[in-house]
Scaffold this motif. Structure first.
Motif, PDB file in Angstrom:
ATOM      1  N   GLY A 112       0.774  -1.223   0.000  1.00  0.00           N
ATOM      2  CA  GLY A 112       0.000   0.000   0.000  1.00  0.00           C
ATOM      3  C   GLY A 112       0.810   1.280   0.000  1.00  0.00           C
ATOM      4  O   GLY A 112       0.240   2.363  -0.018  1.00  0.00           O
ATOM      5  N   HIS A 113       2.137   1.197   0.005  1.00  0.00           N
ATOM      6  CA  HIS A 113       2.953   2.415  -0.003  1.00  0.00           C
ATOM      7  C   HIS A 113       3.174   2.859  -1.451  1.00  0.00           C
ATOM      8  O   HIS A 113       3.567   2.080  -2.301  1.00  0.00           O
ATOM      9  CB  HIS A 113       4.298   2.170   0.684  1.00  0.00           C
ATOM     10  CG  HIS A 113       5.089   3.424   0.868  1.00  0.00           C
ATOM     11  ND1 HIS A 113       4.843   4.298   1.897  1.00  0.00           N
ATOM     12  CD2 HIS A 113       6.095   3.964   0.140  1.00  0.00           C
ATOM     13  CE1 HIS A 113       5.681   5.320   1.811  1.00  0.00           C
ATOM     14  NE2 HIS A 113       6.441   5.143   0.745  1.00  0.00           N
ATOM     15  N   TYR A 114       2.951   4.106  -1.729  1.00  0.00           N
ATOM     16  CA  TYR A 114       3.081   4.669  -3.067  1.00  0.00           C
ATOM     17  C   TYR A 114       4.514   5.138  -3.306  1.00  0.00           C
ATOM     18  O   TYR A 114       5.063   5.886  -2.496  1.00  0.00           O
ATOM     19  CB  TYR A 114       2.116   5.846  -3.222  1.00  0.00           C
ATOM     20  CG  TYR A 114       2.282   6.611  -4.504  1.00  0.00           C
ATOM     21  CD1 TYR A 114       1.819   6.083  -5.706  1.00  0.00           C
ATOM     22  CD2 TYR A 114       2.917   7.843  -4.527  1.00  0.00           C
ATOM     23  CE1 TYR A 114       1.976   6.776  -6.891  1.00  0.00           C
ATOM     24  CE2 TYR A 114       3.078   8.545  -5.701  1.00  0.00           C
ATOM     25  CZ  TYR A 114       2.601   8.000  -6.885  1.00  0.00           C
ATOM     26  OH  TYR A 114       2.765   8.691  -8.060  1.00  0.00           O
ATOM     27  N   ILE A 115       5.107   4.673  -4.397  1.00  0.00           N
ATOM     28  CA  ILE A 115       6.431   5.139  -4.815  1.00  0.00           C
ATOM     29  C   ILE A 115       6.236   6.096  -5.977  1.00  0.00           C
ATOM     30  O   ILE A 115       5.681   5.733  -7.012  1.00  0.00           O
ATOM     31  CB  ILE A 115       7.341   3.961  -5.255  1.00  0.00           C
ATOM     32  CG1 ILE A 115       7.594   3.008  -4.100  1.00  0.00           C
ATOM     33  CG2 ILE A 115       8.660   4.469  -5.841  1.00  0.00           C
ATOM     34  CD1 ILE A 115       8.403   3.594  -2.967  1.00  0.00           C
ATOM     35  N   SER A 116       6.681   7.310  -5.815  1.00  0.00           N
ATOM     36  CA  SER A 116       6.549   8.341  -6.839  1.00  0.00           C
ATOM     37  C   SER A 116       7.353   7.994  -8.085  1.00  0.00           C
ATOM     38  O   SER A 116       8.388   7.321  -8.014  1.00  0.00           O
ATOM     39  CB  SER A 116       7.037   9.672  -6.259  1.00  0.00           C
ATOM     40  OG  SER A 116       7.252  10.617  -7.275  1.00  0.00           O
ATOM     41  N   SER A 117       6.910   8.533  -9.217  1.00  0.00           N
ATOM     42  CA  SER A 117       7.671   8.372 -10.462  1.00  0.00           C
ATOM     43  C   SER A 117       8.988   9.145 -10.392  1.00  0.00           C
ATOM     44  O   SER A 117       9.845   8.983 -11.253  1.00  0.00           O
ATOM     45  CB  SER A 117       6.838   8.836 -11.658  1.00  0.00           C
ATOM     46  OG  SER A 117       6.546  10.217 -11.539  1.00  0.00           O
ATOM     47  N   GLN A 118       9.162   9.966  -9.363  1.00  0.00           N
ATOM     48  CA  GLN A 118      10.405  10.713  -9.168  1.00  0.00           C
ATOM     49  C   GLN A 118      11.437   9.915  -8.369  1.00  0.00           C
ATOM     50  O   GLN A 118      12.477  10.434  -7.995  1.00  0.00           O
ATOM     51  CB  GLN A 118      10.120  12.041  -8.476  1.00  0.00           C
ATOM     52  CG  GLN A 118       9.258  12.965  -9.303  1.00  0.00           C
ATOM     53  CD  GLN A 118       9.872  13.240 -10.670  1.00  0.00           C
ATOM     54  OE1 GLN A 118      11.026  13.651 -10.783  1.00  0.00           O
ATOM     55  NE2 GLN A 118       9.109  12.987 -11.720  1.00  0.00           N
ATOM     56  N   ASN A 119      11.130   8.636  -8.093  1.00  0.00           N
ATOM     57  CA  ASN A 119      12.044   7.755  -7.380  1.00  0.00           C
ATOM     58  C   ASN A 119      12.480   6.611  -8.285  1.00  0.00           C
ATOM     59  O   ASN A 119      11.707   6.165  -9.134  1.00  0.00           O
ATOM     60  CB  ASN A 119      11.361   7.173  -6.133  1.00  0.00           C
ATOM     61  CG  ASN A 119      11.231   8.192  -5.030  1.00  0.00           C
ATOM     62  OD1 ASN A 119      12.122   8.357  -4.224  1.00  0.00           O
ATOM     63  ND2 ASN A 119      10.117   8.893  -5.008  1.00  0.00           N
ATOM     64  N   VAL A 120      13.713   6.165  -8.108  1.00  0.00           N
ATOM     65  CA  VAL A 120      14.238   5.024  -8.850  1.00  0.00           C
ATOM     66  C   VAL A 120      14.736   3.980  -7.864  1.00  0.00           C
ATOM     67  O   VAL A 120      15.196   4.312  -6.765  1.00  0.00           O
ATOM     68  CB  VAL A 120      15.382   5.435  -9.806  1.00  0.00           C
ATOM     69  CG1 VAL A 120      14.880   6.355 -10.899  1.00  0.00           C
ATOM     70  CG2 VAL A 120      16.531   6.083  -9.067  1.00  0.00           C
ATOM     71  N   ARG A 121      14.627   2.735  -8.254  1.00  0.00           N
ATOM     72  CA  ARG A 121      15.127   1.641  -7.419  1.00  0.00           C
ATOM     73  C   ARG A 121      16.619   1.487  -7.688  1.00  0.00           C
ATOM     74  O   ARG A 121      17.029   1.267  -8.823  1.00  0.00           O
ATOM     75  CB  ARG A 121      14.377   0.353  -7.738  1.00  0.00           C
ATOM     76  CG  ARG A 121      14.775  -0.786  -6.865  1.00  0.00           C
ATOM     77  CD  ARG A 121      13.933  -2.009  -7.176  1.00  0.00           C
ATOM     78  NE  ARG A 121      14.467  -3.158  -6.483  1.00  0.00           N
ATOM     79  CZ  ARG A 121      13.755  -4.205  -6.153  1.00  0.00           C
ATOM     80  NH1 ARG A 121      12.472  -4.264  -6.465  1.00  0.00           N
ATOM     81  NH2 ARG A 121      14.311  -5.220  -5.528  1.00  0.00           N
ATOM     82  N   VAL A 122      17.429   1.603  -6.634  1.00  0.00           N
ATOM     83  CA  VAL A 122      18.883   1.486  -6.804  1.00  0.00           C
ATOM     84  C   VAL A 122      19.406   0.132  -6.345  1.00  0.00           C
ATOM     85  O   VAL A 122      20.589  -0.141  -6.481  1.00  0.00           O
ATOM     86  CB  VAL A 122      19.652   2.625  -6.084  1.00  0.00           C
ATOM     87  CG1 VAL A 122      19.363   3.956  -6.745  1.00  0.00           C
ATOM     88  CG2 VAL A 122      19.337   2.675  -4.606  1.00  0.00           C
ATOM     89  N   GLY A 123      18.531  -0.695  -5.805  1.00  0.00           N
ATOM     90  CA  GLY A 123      18.944  -2.028  -5.366  1.00  0.00           C
ATOM     91  C   GLY A 123      18.097  -2.472  -4.197  1.00  0.00           C
ATOM     92  O   GLY A 123      16.977  -1.990  -3.997  1.00  0.00           O
ATOM     93  N   GLU A 124      18.654  -3.406  -3.440  1.00  0.00           N
ATOM     94  CA  GLU A 124      17.976  -3.859  -2.229  1.00  0.00           C
ATOM     95  C   GLU A 124      19.002  -4.240  -1.182  1.00  0.00           C
ATOM     96  O   GLU A 124      20.148  -4.565  -1.517  1.00  0.00           O
ATOM     97  CB  GLU A 124      17.015  -5.009  -2.506  1.00  0.00           C
ATOM     98  CG  GLU A 124      17.631  -6.262  -3.043  1.00  0.00           C
ATOM     99  CD  GLU A 124      16.584  -7.354  -3.270  1.00  0.00           C
ATOM    100  OE1 GLU A 124      16.837  -8.486  -2.816  1.00  0.00           O
ATOM    101  OE2 GLU A 124      15.547  -7.090  -3.896  1.00  0.00           O
ATOM    102  N   ILE A 125      18.574  -4.139   0.063  1.00  0.00           N
ATOM    103  CA  ILE A 125      19.413  -4.560   1.176  1.00  0.00           C
ATOM    104  C   ILE A 125      18.604  -5.513   2.034  1.00  0.00           C
ATOM    105  O   ILE A 125      17.442  -5.233   2.347  1.00  0.00           O
ATOM    106  CB  ILE A 125      19.967  -3.367   1.988  1.00  0.00           C
ATOM    107  CG1 ILE A 125      18.878  -2.376   2.367  1.00  0.00           C
ATOM    108  CG2 ILE A 125      21.078  -2.680   1.236  1.00  0.00           C
ATOM    109  CD1 ILE A 125      19.354  -1.235   3.238  1.00  0.00           C
ATOM    110  N   ALA A 126      19.196  -6.633   2.351  1.00  0.00           N
ATOM    111  CA  ALA A 126      18.539  -7.674   3.140  1.00  0.00           C
ATOM    112  C   ALA A 126      17.190  -8.047   2.526  1.00  0.00           C
ATOM    113  O   ALA A 126      16.228  -8.281   3.227  1.00  0.00           O
ATOM    114  CB  ALA A 126      18.387  -7.241   4.598  1.00  0.00           C
ATOM    115  N   GLY A 127      17.125  -8.054   1.201  1.00  0.00           N
ATOM    116  CA  GLY A 127      15.905  -8.422   0.509  1.00  0.00           C
ATOM    117  C   GLY A 127      14.849  -7.337   0.466  1.00  0.00           C
ATOM    118  O   GLY A 127      13.730  -7.574   0.029  1.00  0.00           O
TER     119      GLY A 127
END
Length: 108
Positions: A45-60
């Motif tokens: 249910g958390h909204y991620i803006s189009s102004q954000n990019v995924r740079v990876g993940e930590i601990a899954g």
């Protein structure tokens, strides 16, 4: 050298939060309220803006950062750490007595 890493202590706190809250995500924006601090939220249910990019993940856990910060940090390694104490944030770790923080260093 990986773009995104976390300290052992940060991973320990992330694992604690995953057990308590389930699916998580990190968002590091450039807005108000601790804008440049990694904030941990329920993913559902958390909204991620189009102004954000995924740079990876930590601990899954996926880690999103504001496009402006991503451009600024494009030659930097992002290191997520945690300290004891209450951060002034809406992030889940605050209730556990921790505050996530971000360090960076030049990638070679």
């Amino acid at each position: 050298m990986e773009k995104l890493i976390a300290t052992d202590k940060a991973i320990e706190v992330i694992e604690l939060l995953k057990k308590k809250h389930g699916n998580l995500l990190f968002q590091q924006s450039s807005g108000c309220c601790d804008g440049t601090v990694p904030m941990c939220f329920h993913a559902d249910g958390h909204y991620i803006s189009s102004q954000n990019v995924r740079v990876g993940e930590i601990a899954g856990v996926p880690y999103y950062i504001d496009k402006t910060q991503d451009t600024y940090l494009k030659h930097m390694q992002i290191i997520v750490d945690v300290m004891e104490g209450m951060g002034a944030s809406f992030s889940l770790e605050s209730a556990e007595g921790y505050a996530f923080m971000m360090h960076s260093k030049v990638m070679k």
